[in-house]
Design an enzyme around this catalytic site. Structure first.
Site, PDB file in Angstrom:
ATOM      1  CD  GLU A 203      96.061  65.558  -0.204  1.00  0.00           C
ATOM      2  OE1 GLU A 203      96.147  65.276   1.003  1.00  0.00           O
ATOM      3  OE2 GLU A 203      95.011  65.475  -0.827  1.00  0.00           O
ATOM      4  CD  GLU A 384      94.016  62.459  -3.737  1.00  0.00           C
ATOM      5  OE1 GLU A 384      93.379  62.694  -2.686  1.00  0.00           O
ATOM      6  OE2 GLU A 384      95.182  62.041  -3.761  1.00  0.00           O
TER       7      GLU A 384
HETATM    8  C1  GCO Z   1      95.134  62.487  -0.194  1.00  0.00           C
HETATM    9  C2  GCO Z   1      94.942  61.469  -0.169  1.00  0.00           C
HETATM   10  C3  GCO Z   1      94.249  60.232  -0.246  1.00  0.00           C
HETATM   11  C4  GCO Z   1      93.127  60.120   0.733  1.00  0.00           C
HETATM   12  C5  GCO Z   1      91.952  60.921   0.289  1.00  0.00           C
HETATM   13  C6  GCO Z   1      90.776  60.809   1.198  1.00  0.00           C
HETATM   14  O1  GCO Z   1      96.072  62.699  -1.109  1.00  0.00           O
HETATM   15  O2  GCO Z   1      94.522  63.148   0.657  1.00  0.00           O
HETATM   16  O3  GCO Z   1      95.771  61.423  -1.249  1.00  0.00           O
HETATM   17  O4  GCO Z   1      95.291  59.377   0.037  1.00  0.00           O
HETATM   18  O5  GCO Z   1      92.777  58.813   0.857  1.00  0.00           O
HETATM   19  O6  GCO Z   1      92.313  62.262   0.224  1.00  0.00           O
HETATM   20  O7  GCO Z   1      91.082  61.291   2.459  1.00  0.00           O
END
Ligand code: GCO
Length: 477
Positions: A203, A384
């Site tokens: 990200e 995710e």
């Molecule tokens: C992300 C995040 C996670 C967060 C999840 C929830 O890559 O955004 O990798 O670390 O915890 O997205 O907000």
């Protein structure tokens, strides 16, 4: 011209537009409905079911076995930065409890476990000497997964920039991308082909927006022009990381991990479409285009202007490095964005405890089909998808997170629909395997399939974990 409104409302911030009061707060489960009702949707043979974590969010052991500090240690220890002053010092104590956690991963039936490697654990200063004890931890974790028949998927950078590098300029400095490549090479040398899928940078958009524009993530900077130079250096790091893996001759696969937000018009004013297009440029194409097409989106470049740090920071050859072929694209889907004519945003769906997240399962279908159509990645994985729920241990000792079951089921149904329409989706990972340190929200938000009772570090399978186990064993929703 500022673009700071061109982003999703972030946790803890008021929404950029009116929220229909009737929609808040809403648990995304219809009263009386059974979130576990089967939909009869079978996934392709070999579909890989997984769950994800990241190092700083679960490991703890912040100063154990030679780990150096990261920007998140510094940020979380700064007064007022995280809810309750929470830090990742202990987190879910996964560094010490990884063997128990491997057992839970196996009990859950996961075929794939996505975790991240902590750069400052492996290379405490972000350059130079490698910390063997840090590497050994990941060797044990990877071996433990392989012994159990679970496929490791490792992210090289999930936001824990070594503090020493930050002191030298962090991601605003081009050198950090080269330091990342050295670190990645050391990890590839140590873990070789034991990890079949590597992800480079997690990200980058969140680092750009939250870390360098809003400043509510580490390193807590508010400098929008520089933020887009950071985006370029993170993209360069991705490309150099891919090169580093190829240089080892490894047969392992590699790709980037992007959180993508489908952007929709909030109204039917024809002018809104222009606003949506630019918003999409900043949310999605700014990260996808250089990786897959070898250029930045022209509308975003025009909007930044020729004197911008981004344009000034792009050097000859960078885009060839960034756009070399990858084997897989990791997509993280949490929320849609509804854009208004003036480039602001509004909410159209129920939100979760994370104020920035609207629950809209068809967004999963839309984003997966869109990247397939526009970018033709060799393969796709969802790395995710999930939500925070106000989970509590009930009188009978169980944790009934019906809203999570319903959320995951509805999003998986959309992923299934995308596969049916030709999306090459090979795996899916719930965020998260277990409750953990949710960045600026600290431990206030619980995102896990597995409940973590922090005072005792006891782990409890939530209702969603038991449901997910049965979905995995049936390969069907
Ligand atoms: C992300 C995040 C996670 C967060 C999840 C929830 O890559 O955004 O990798 O670390 O915890 O997205 O907000």
């Amino acid at each position: 011209m500022s673009v700071s409104t061109r982003r999703a409302p972030q946790a803890g911030e008021p929404s950029a537009g009116p929220i229909p009061p009737a929609l808040l707060p809403v648990a995304p489960v219809e009263p009386g409905s059974d979130p576990e009702a089967r939909l009869g949707l079978r996934f392709p043979d070999g579909f890989s079911w997984g769950a994800a974590t990241s190092a700083y969010q679960v490991e703890g052991a912040a100063a154990v076995d030679g780990r150096g500090p990261s920007v998140w240690d510094t940020f979380a220890r700064t007064t007022g930065r995280t809810a309750n002053g929470d830090t990742g010092d202990i987190a879910a104590d996964h560094y010490a409890r990884y063997a128990e956690d491997l057992g839970l991963i196996q009990d859950l039936g996961l075929r794939s476990y996505r975790f991240s490697i902590s750069w400052p654990r492996v290379q405490p200063d972000g350059r130079g000497a490698i910390n063997q004890r840090g590497l050994d931890f990941y060797r044990r974790l990877v071996d433990g997964l392989l012994e159990r028949g679970i496929s490791p998927m490792a992210t090289l950078f999930h936001w824990d920039t070594p503090q020493t590098l930050q002191d030298g300029g962090g991601w605003a400095s081009r050198d950090t991308a080269y330091r990342f490549a050295d670190y990645a090479s050391a990890v590839f040398d140590a873990l070789g082909e034991s990890v079949p899928v590597w992800l480079t940078v997690n990200e980058p958009k969140t680092v750009v927006q939250n870390g360098y524009i809003i400043g509510h993530h580490a390193p807590g900077i508010r400098d929008e022009p520089v933020a887009y130079l950071v985006a370029h250096h993170l993209a360069l790091a991705h490309g150099l990381g891919v090169q580093a893996l190829r240089a080892t001759g490894s047969a392992s696969r590699i790709g980037g991990a992007l959180n993508l937000h489908p952007c929709y018009a909030a109204d039917d004013n024809p002018l809104t479409l222009d606003a949506v297009r630019l918003y999409d440029g900043y949310e999605n194409r700014l990260y996808l285009d250089p990786m897959f097409k070898g250029h930045y989106p022209q509308d975003v470049l025009d909007h930044q202007g020729p004197a911008s740090p981004l344009l000034q920071g792009i050097k000859d050859g960078d885009l060839e490095i960034i756009s070399q072929p990858t084997d897989i694209l990791a997509v993280q889907y949490y929320t849609p964005i509804y854009v208004t004519t003036d480039g602001g945003t509004v909410q159209k769906h129920p939100t979760t405890e994370a104020a920035w997240q609207q629950v809209y399962p068809p967004g999963m279908y839309d984003i997966l089909t869109r990247v397939t159509r526009d970018y033709a990645p060799a393969s796709l994985t969802v790395t995710e998808n999930g939500l925070p729920c106000p989970d509590e241990i009930g009188v009978d000792g169980s944790v009934d997170d019906a809203a999570r079951v319903s959320f995951l089921r509805d999003h998986l149904a959309e992923a299934h629909r995308a596969i049916g329409d030709g999306v090459p989706l090979e795996s899916y990972h719930v965020w998260s395997l277990m409750d953990n340190f949710e960045w600026e929200a600290g431990y206030d938000q619980r995102w896990g399939l597995i409940y973590v009772d922090y005072p005792t570090q006891r782990r409890i399978f939530k209702r969603s974990a038991n449901w997910y186990r049965s979905v995995i064993s049936d390969n069907s929703l």
